[in-house]
Design a protein around this motif. Sequence first.
Motif, PDB file in Angstrom:
ATOM      1  N   CYS A 174      24.458 133.214-103.485  1.00  0.00           N
ATOM      2  CA  CYS A 174      23.481 132.218-103.039  1.00  0.00           C
ATOM      3  C   CYS A 174      22.831 131.507-104.219  1.00  0.00           C
ATOM      4  O   CYS A 174      22.234 130.436-104.046  1.00  0.00           O
ATOM      5  CB  CYS A 174      22.397 132.877-102.191  1.00  0.00           C
ATOM      6  SG  CYS A 174      21.433 134.119-103.084  1.00  0.00           S
ATOM      7  N   SER A 175      22.931 132.074-105.402  1.00  0.00           N
ATOM      8  CA  SER A 175      22.216 131.519-106.548  1.00  0.00           C
ATOM      9  C   SER A 175      23.115 130.819-107.561  1.00  0.00           C
ATOM     10  O   SER A 175      22.648 129.980-108.320  1.00  0.00           O
ATOM     11  CB  SER A 175      21.423 132.628-107.257  1.00  0.00           C
ATOM     12  OG  SER A 175      22.299 133.624-107.754  1.00  0.00           O
ATOM     13  N   ILE A 197      36.242 144.215-106.114  1.00  0.00           N
ATOM     14  CA  ILE A 197      35.095 143.315-106.214  1.00  0.00           C
ATOM     15  C   ILE A 197      34.207 143.604-105.021  1.00  0.00           C
ATOM     16  O   ILE A 197      34.625 143.441-103.870  1.00  0.00           O
ATOM     17  CB  ILE A 197      35.534 141.839-106.234  1.00  0.00           C
ATOM     18  CG1 ILE A 197      36.412 141.575-107.466  1.00  0.00           C
ATOM     19  CG2 ILE A 197      34.319 140.913-106.231  1.00  0.00           C
ATOM     20  CD1 ILE A 197      36.992 140.174-107.511  1.00  0.00           C
ATOM     21  N   LEU A 198      33.001 144.075-105.287  1.00  0.00           N
ATOM     22  CA  LEU A 198      32.076 144.509-104.238  1.00  0.00           C
ATOM     23  C   LEU A 198      30.973 143.474-104.064  1.00  0.00           C
ATOM     24  O   LEU A 198      30.285 143.115-105.025  1.00  0.00           O
ATOM     25  CB  LEU A 198      31.459 145.863-104.600  1.00  0.00           C
ATOM     26  CG  LEU A 198      32.443 146.970-105.022  1.00  0.00           C
ATOM     27  CD1 LEU A 198      31.676 148.239-105.364  1.00  0.00           C
ATOM     28  CD2 LEU A 198      33.474 147.226-103.934  1.00  0.00           C
ATOM     29  N   LEU A 199      30.807 143.001-102.838  1.00  0.00           N
ATOM     30  CA  LEU A 199      29.836 141.948-102.556  1.00  0.00           C
ATOM     31  C   LEU A 199      28.854 142.393-101.479  1.00  0.00           C
ATOM     32  O   LEU A 199      29.256 142.939-100.449  1.00  0.00           O
ATOM     33  CB  LEU A 199      30.543 140.677-102.074  1.00  0.00           C
ATOM     34  CG  LEU A 199      31.643 140.098-102.973  1.00  0.00           C
ATOM     35  CD1 LEU A 199      32.320 138.924-102.269  1.00  0.00           C
ATOM     36  CD2 LEU A 199      31.065 139.670-104.312  1.00  0.00           C
ATOM     37  N   LEU A 200      27.592 142.151-101.719  1.00  0.00           N
ATOM     38  CA  LEU A 200      26.544 142.287-100.706  1.00  0.00           C
ATOM     39  C   LEU A 200      25.755 140.989-100.764  1.00  0.00           C
ATOM     40  O   LEU A 200      25.051 140.724-101.740  1.00  0.00           O
ATOM     41  CB  LEU A 200      25.645 143.490-101.010  1.00  0.00           C
ATOM     42  CG  LEU A 200      24.550 143.812 -99.989  1.00  0.00           C
ATOM     43  CD1 LEU A 200      25.144 144.108 -98.613  1.00  0.00           C
ATOM     44  CD2 LEU A 200      23.685 144.975-100.460  1.00  0.00           C
ATOM     45  N   GLU A 201      25.907 140.153 -99.744  1.00  0.00           N
ATOM     46  CA  GLU A 201      25.429 138.771 -99.826  1.00  0.00           C
ATOM     47  C   GLU A 201      24.741 138.346 -98.539  1.00  0.00           C
ATOM     48  O   GLU A 201      24.853 139.011 -97.501  1.00  0.00           O
ATOM     49  CB  GLU A 201      26.617 137.814-100.077  1.00  0.00           C
ATOM     50  CG  GLU A 201      27.526 138.213-101.225  1.00  0.00           C
ATOM     51  CD  GLU A 201      26.918 137.979-102.590  1.00  0.00           C
ATOM     52  OE1 GLU A 201      25.850 137.326-102.671  1.00  0.00           O
ATOM     53  OE2 GLU A 201      27.491 138.444-103.588  1.00  0.00           O
ATOM     54  N   HIS A 202      24.056 137.203 -98.609  1.00  0.00           N
ATOM     55  CA  HIS A 202      23.546 136.606 -97.379  1.00  0.00           C
ATOM     56  C   HIS A 202      23.929 135.134 -97.323  1.00  0.00           C
ATOM     57  O   HIS A 202      24.048 134.466 -98.336  1.00  0.00           O
ATOM     58  CB  HIS A 202      22.031 136.796 -97.212  1.00  0.00           C
ATOM     59  CG  HIS A 202      21.188 136.219 -98.302  1.00  0.00           C
ATOM     60  ND1 HIS A 202      19.836 136.375 -98.341  1.00  0.00           N
ATOM     61  CD2 HIS A 202      21.491 135.466 -99.379  1.00  0.00           C
ATOM     62  CE1 HIS A 202      19.341 135.768 -99.382  1.00  0.00           C
ATOM     63  NE2 HIS A 202      20.317 135.200-100.034  1.00  0.00           N
ATOM     64  N   GLY A 203      24.177 134.649 -96.100  1.00  0.00           N
ATOM     65  CA  GLY A 203      24.593 133.270 -95.896  1.00  0.00           C
ATOM     66  C   GLY A 203      24.422 132.879 -94.442  1.00  0.00           C
ATOM     67  O   GLY A 203      23.721 133.561 -93.684  1.00  0.00           O
ATOM     68  N   ASN A 231      22.016 129.319 -97.062  1.00  0.00           N
ATOM     69  CA  ASN A 231      22.825 128.885 -95.915  1.00  0.00           C
ATOM     70  C   ASN A 231      24.275 128.582 -96.288  1.00  0.00           C
ATOM     71  O   ASN A 231      24.946 127.824 -95.602  1.00  0.00           O
ATOM     72  CB  ASN A 231      22.186 127.656 -95.262  1.00  0.00           C
ATOM     73  CG  ASN A 231      22.162 126.450 -96.188  1.00  0.00           C
ATOM     74  OD1 ASN A 231      22.109 126.588 -97.408  1.00  0.00           O
ATOM     75  ND2 ASN A 231      22.178 125.254 -95.612  1.00  0.00           N
ATOM     76  N   ARG A 232      24.772 129.182 -97.352  1.00  0.00           N
ATOM     77  CA  ARG A 232      26.167 128.951 -97.734  1.00  0.00           C
ATOM     78  C   ARG A 232      27.128 129.670 -96.785  1.00  0.00           C
ATOM     79  O   ARG A 232      26.806 130.716 -96.220  1.00  0.00           O
ATOM     80  CB  ARG A 232      26.400 129.411 -99.177  1.00  0.00           C
ATOM     81  CG  ARG A 232      25.833 128.437-100.200  1.00  0.00           C
ATOM     82  CD  ARG A 232      25.990 128.900-101.621  1.00  0.00           C
ATOM     83  NE  ARG A 232      25.689 127.807-102.547  1.00  0.00           N
ATOM     84  CZ  ARG A 232      25.492 127.944-103.852  1.00  0.00           C
ATOM     85  NH1 ARG A 232      25.536 129.153-104.387  1.00  0.00           N
ATOM     86  NH2 ARG A 232      25.229 126.894-104.605  1.00  0.00           N
ATOM     87  N   ASP A 233      28.322 129.095 -96.653  1.00  0.00           N
ATOM     88  CA  ASP A 233      29.361 129.645 -95.788  1.00  0.00           C
ATOM     89  C   ASP A 233      30.170 130.654 -96.603  1.00  0.00           C
ATOM     90  O   ASP A 233      31.075 130.288 -97.357  1.00  0.00           O
ATOM     91  CB  ASP A 233      30.259 128.524 -95.274  1.00  0.00           C
ATOM     92  CG  ASP A 233      31.255 128.997 -94.223  1.00  0.00           C
ATOM     93  OD1 ASP A 233      31.682 130.173 -94.287  1.00  0.00           O
ATOM     94  OD2 ASP A 233      31.620 128.190 -93.347  1.00  0.00           O
TER      95      ASP A 233
END
Length: 271
Positions: A174-175, A197-203, A231-233
């Motif tokens: 997001c950043s 590759i480990l991701l913990l994200e919000h969108g 608000n990224r996809d």
Amino acid sequence: LLAASAGAYVSAVYISFLYMTNDKQPQNTSNNCGCNKDKSKSALSYITNPDRNSTYSKIAYAYDDEIAKDEIVMGINLMRRWLLYKHAQGHVLEVGAGTGRNIDYYPKSSSFLAKHEVTKVVLSELSEKMLQQAQKKITPRDAKLFELKQADAANLHMYEDNTFDTIVDTFGLCSFDDPISVLKELQRVVKKPNGKILLLEHGRSKKYDKLSNFLDKNAERHAKNWGCVWNRDLDDIMEKAGLKVDNLYTWHFGTTYYVVCRPGDVVVKKE
């Protein structure tokens, strides 16, 4: 627990963030995730203008205090621990490490809960002031495990191809100014073919349009105050980056992503 987390998300994000970002909303807010930059609009939008990243240096000292309670209520700390204890191993690079909010969740050699052993963790972050906060969290006992590195996640030129066993990014997509370029760079420096590759994200949510519309409507002032484009996809970003997704779970009405990936077949050349 799931229902509680969902309710917490509504209250914590919809009310708390709006309360903290109560400045007048700038123009140019509709349906803009900032993934495809338009230079003609960058001066008008905090979403597309990379100068928003200077926000992290401004909020570094208060960042942990501002979000700590929200993360506890939303179960984010449990997600961090689950992701790292179950999947992190070997030589690890964390990008967008911020104030080091993952430091306590990396498995130590003495932990019987960890599935794998982590031998070294490089915490990389572009903001020097954020790294200063992370440094305070590293105890003398763990000093050999962690290394701090000021670096741009989109340009890890100091590392050769196939350097890391695991790469971690939590709430960084997001950043980043160009999250697709970042994910391609991460695929370059992670070991092929089985590095993780480990991701913990919000969108944005794919399940609730009204929720995504809310994120779109308030994206400008959230980016202005937090440097975060919320608000990224994420599905689109991961697909365009060429990642191979092994596991994907979502929480909080489909806005929080827990993803375990491997590098795709794309060939990424260093500049």
